[in-house]
Scaffold this motif. Structure first.
Motif, PDB file in Angstrom:
ATOM      1  N   ASP A 132       0.324   5.738  -0.080  1.00 39.07           N
ATOM      2  CA  ASP A 132      -0.354   7.001  -0.370  1.00 39.07           C
ATOM      3  C   ASP A 132       0.625   8.122  -0.073  1.00 39.07           C
ATOM      4  O   ASP A 132       1.821   7.883   0.124  1.00 39.07           O
ATOM      5  CB  ASP A 132      -1.703   7.129   0.380  1.00 39.07           C
ATOM      6  CG  ASP A 132      -1.549   7.197   1.898  1.00 39.07           C
ATOM      7  OD1 ASP A 132      -0.503   7.674   2.376  1.00 39.07           O
ATOM      8  OD2 ASP A 132      -2.483   6.783   2.609  1.00 39.07           O
ATOM      9  N   TYR A 166       0.852  -1.191   0.000  1.00 43.68           N
ATOM     10  CA  TYR A 166       0.000   0.000   0.000  1.00 43.68           C
ATOM     11  C   TYR A 166       0.884   1.237   0.000  1.00 43.68           C
ATOM     12  O   TYR A 166       1.949   1.249   0.632  1.00 43.68           O
ATOM     13  CB  TYR A 166      -0.879   0.009   1.266  1.00 43.68           C
ATOM     14  CG  TYR A 166      -1.692   1.270   1.396  1.00 43.68           C
ATOM     15  CD1 TYR A 166      -2.921   1.402   0.752  1.00 43.68           C
ATOM     16  CD2 TYR A 166      -1.219   2.348   2.152  1.00 43.68           C
ATOM     17  CE1 TYR A 166      -3.651   2.579   0.855  1.00 43.68           C
ATOM     18  CE2 TYR A 166      -1.946   3.512   2.259  1.00 43.68           C
ATOM     19  CZ  TYR A 166      -3.157   3.634   1.610  1.00 43.68           C
ATOM     20  OH  TYR A 166      -3.873   4.781   1.702  1.00 43.68           O
ATOM     21  N   VAL A 199      -5.208   4.015   7.883  1.00 49.08           N
ATOM     22  CA  VAL A 199      -5.107   2.906   6.936  1.00 49.08           C
ATOM     23  C   VAL A 199      -4.964   1.547   7.644  1.00 49.08           C
ATOM     24  O   VAL A 199      -5.109   0.487   7.019  1.00 49.08           O
ATOM     25  CB  VAL A 199      -3.930   3.168   5.946  1.00 49.08           C
ATOM     26  CG1 VAL A 199      -2.589   2.963   6.607  1.00 49.08           C
ATOM     27  CG2 VAL A 199      -4.059   2.329   4.704  1.00 49.08           C
ATOM     28  N   PRO A 203      -6.865  -0.292   9.858  1.00 43.49           N
ATOM     29  CA  PRO A 203      -7.929  -1.304   9.818  1.00 43.49           C
ATOM     30  C   PRO A 203      -8.039  -1.978   8.451  1.00 43.49           C
ATOM     31  O   PRO A 203      -8.243  -3.191   8.360  1.00 43.49           O
ATOM     32  CB  PRO A 203      -9.197  -0.493  10.148  1.00 43.49           C
ATOM     33  CG  PRO A 203      -8.691   0.669  10.932  1.00 43.49           C
ATOM     34  CD  PRO A 203      -7.358   1.015  10.319  1.00 43.49           C
ATOM     35  N   ARG A 204      -7.860  -1.200   7.383  1.00 45.81           N
ATOM     36  CA  ARG A 204      -7.969  -1.764   6.021  1.00 45.81           C
ATOM     37  C   ARG A 204      -6.862  -2.788   5.783  1.00 45.81           C
ATOM     38  O   ARG A 204      -7.090  -3.868   5.259  1.00 45.81           O
ATOM     39  CB  ARG A 204      -7.857  -0.616   5.014  1.00 45.81           C
ATOM     40  CG  ARG A 204      -8.272  -0.991   3.624  1.00 45.81           C
ATOM     41  CD  ARG A 204      -8.992   0.143   2.913  1.00 45.81           C
ATOM     42  NE  ARG A 204      -8.316   1.415   2.958  1.00 45.81           N
ATOM     43  CZ  ARG A 204      -7.739   1.992   1.892  1.00 45.81           C
ATOM     44  NH1 ARG A 204      -7.717   1.361   0.728  1.00 45.81           N
ATOM     45  NH2 ARG A 204      -7.201   3.178   1.989  1.00 45.81           N
ATOM     46  N   LEU A 205      -5.643  -2.432   6.197  1.00 45.42           N
ATOM     47  CA  LEU A 205      -4.526  -3.364   6.028  1.00 45.42           C
ATOM     48  C   LEU A 205      -4.724  -4.603   6.895  1.00 45.42           C
ATOM     49  O   LEU A 205      -4.457  -5.728   6.451  1.00 45.42           O
ATOM     50  CB  LEU A 205      -3.200  -2.666   6.374  1.00 45.42           C
ATOM     51  CG  LEU A 205      -2.643  -1.793   5.248  1.00 45.42           C
ATOM     52  CD1 LEU A 205      -1.599  -0.829   5.778  1.00 45.42           C
ATOM     53  CD2 LEU A 205      -2.049  -2.659   4.135  1.00 45.42           C
ATOM     54  N   CYS A 206      -5.187  -4.401   8.115  1.00 47.08           N
ATOM     55  CA  CYS A 206      -5.417  -5.554   9.004  1.00 47.08           C
ATOM     56  C   CYS A 206      -6.442  -6.505   8.393  1.00 47.08           C
ATOM     57  O   CYS A 206      -6.261  -7.728   8.412  1.00 47.08           O
ATOM     58  CB  CYS A 206      -5.888  -5.091  10.384  1.00 47.08           C
ATOM     59  SG  CYS A 206      -4.604  -4.284  11.361  1.00 47.08           S
ATOM     60  N   ARG A 207      -7.504  -5.940   7.832  1.00 49.12           N
ATOM     61  CA  ARG A 207      -8.534  -6.800   7.221  1.00 49.12           C
ATOM     62  C   ARG A 207      -7.943  -7.629   6.086  1.00 49.12           C
ATOM     63  O   ARG A 207      -8.193  -8.826   5.976  1.00 49.12           O
ATOM     64  CB  ARG A 207      -9.690  -5.947   6.676  1.00 49.12           C
ATOM     65  CG  ARG A 207     -10.654  -5.447   7.736  1.00 49.12           C
ATOM     66  CD  ARG A 207     -11.949  -4.929   7.102  1.00 49.12           C
ATOM     67  NE  ARG A 207     -11.759  -3.742   6.283  1.00 49.12           N
ATOM     68  CZ  ARG A 207     -11.744  -2.487   6.756  1.00 49.12           C
ATOM     69  NH1 ARG A 207     -11.915  -2.266   8.042  1.00 49.12           N
ATOM     70  NH2 ARG A 207     -11.573  -1.468   5.944  1.00 49.12           N
ATOM     71  N   ALA A 208      -7.136  -6.981   5.245  1.00 48.11           N
ATOM     72  CA  ALA A 208      -6.552  -7.684   4.091  1.00 48.11           C
ATOM     73  C   ALA A 208      -5.579  -8.759   4.558  1.00 48.11           C
ATOM     74  O   ALA A 208      -5.563  -9.880   4.024  1.00 48.11           O
ATOM     75  CB  ALA A 208      -5.853  -6.677   3.173  1.00 48.11           C
ATOM     76  N   LYS A 247      -7.514 -11.718   5.973  1.00 44.04           N
ATOM     77  CA  LYS A 247      -8.164 -12.512   4.913  1.00 44.04           C
ATOM     78  C   LYS A 247      -7.169 -13.438   4.250  1.00 44.04           C
ATOM     79  O   LYS A 247      -7.430 -14.610   4.046  1.00 44.04           O
ATOM     80  CB  LYS A 247      -8.758 -11.581   3.859  1.00 44.04           C
ATOM     81  CG  LYS A 247     -10.166 -11.191   4.149  1.00 44.04           C
ATOM     82  CD  LYS A 247     -11.011 -11.155   2.870  1.00 44.04           C
ATOM     83  CE  LYS A 247     -12.479 -11.130   3.251  1.00 44.04           C
ATOM     84  NZ  LYS A 247     -13.120  -9.866   3.060  1.00 44.04           N
TER      85      LYS A 247
END
Ligand code: AMP
Length: 141
Positions: A25, A23, A67, A69-74, A77
């Motif tokens: 940004d 990731y 960012v 929570p989004r990275l943790c979710r990915a 998964k």
């Protein structure tokens, strides 16, 4: 504020050293840890050059936190883990080796390289009141 000296992570940000990028940004870069404690071990770093979390500016910290929570979710998964640790080693005695702020996302498995060693004490009222007062007094610095 301690003096920032170039690190392997500032070289990764500058593109001088490769990484397995996940990731990016304006403020944040995330990539796989090359010495993983478990499959999916991920690092998230601010582009701002700061050695320690407590030296990071609020905008950089906000971007980093946004960012996570989004990275943790990915990572959850893909690794298949159901639990994970997020940690920031800060200072050499706390295990920090690379002197550029970085957040570890470490999927937890029975055989993963991170073992919890948490020797809880107890908090009495007098200590709690003293600490709360002192810490709150420093929050605006
Ligand atoms: P710390 O002990 O919290 O400073 O962790 C530093 C982490 O950076 C370790 O987990 C290393 O495996 C990782 N690391 C060091 N160099 C690199 C690199 N070039 N690419 C990815 N991860 C790295």
């Amino acid at each position: 504020m301690s003096e920032y000296q170039e690190t392997i992570f500032s070289k990764i940000i500058a593109g001088e050293i490769p990484c397995h990028k996940l990731y990016e940004d304006e403020h944040v870069l995330s990539f796989l840890d090359i010495g993983p404690l478990s499959e999916g071990h991920t690092l998230v770093i601010p582009k701002e050059n700061a050695r320690y979390l407590h030296e990071l500016s609020e905008p950089a910290a906000a971007a980093l936190g946004a960012v996570l929570p989004r990275l943790c979710r990915a990572v959850l998964k893909v690794s298949g883990a159901e639990s994970y640790n997020v940690l920031v080693n800060t200072g050499e005695p706390a295990g920090q080796v690379v002197m550029h702020v970085h957040v570890h996302i470490i999927p937890q498995f029975p055989d993963s390289g991170l073992k919890k060693s948490w020797k809880a004490g107890s908090l009495d009222d007098a200590t709690a009141q003293r600490l709360s007062k002192q810490i709150c007094a420093h929050l605006d610095e």
